[in-house]
Scaffold this motif. Structure first.
Motif: not given
Length: 81
Positions: A17-19, A38-40, A49-58, A69-71
């Motif tokens: 909730k805080a995020l 979604l990284i947060a 969706t974890i891999l999708a978040a990493a790809v979005g980071c790239i 670290e972000c990936v």
């Protein structure tokens, strides 16, 4: 607007909730609106969706050098949750 539902255990509800996550009482699940960073929320993303978040980071980096670290942090968080 599309929602990304999260797997938030009760003990983590205050952190989510805080995020900025919100609770959908109809389905009794936490979510974030589409377009949220979604990284947060990586610790609570459903496994698919974890891999999708990493790809979005790239893609977000859009540089010759990307931040490992972000990936990889979403994957580490998901495994250790």
């Amino acid at each position: 607007m599309s929602r990304q539902y999260l797997d938030v255990p009760y003990r983590s509800k205050d952190a989510a909730k805080a995020l900025g996550a919100r609770f959908d009482g109809a389905v009794k699940r936490w979510y974030v609106e589409a377009g949220a960073d979604l990284i947060a929320f990586s610790a609570w993303l459903p496994a698919g969706t974890i891999l999708a978040a990493a790809v979005g980071c790239i893609k977000k980096q859009r540089a010759e050098w990307w931040d490992p670290e972000c990936v990889f942090q979403p994957i580490v968080d998901a495994v250790s949750a």
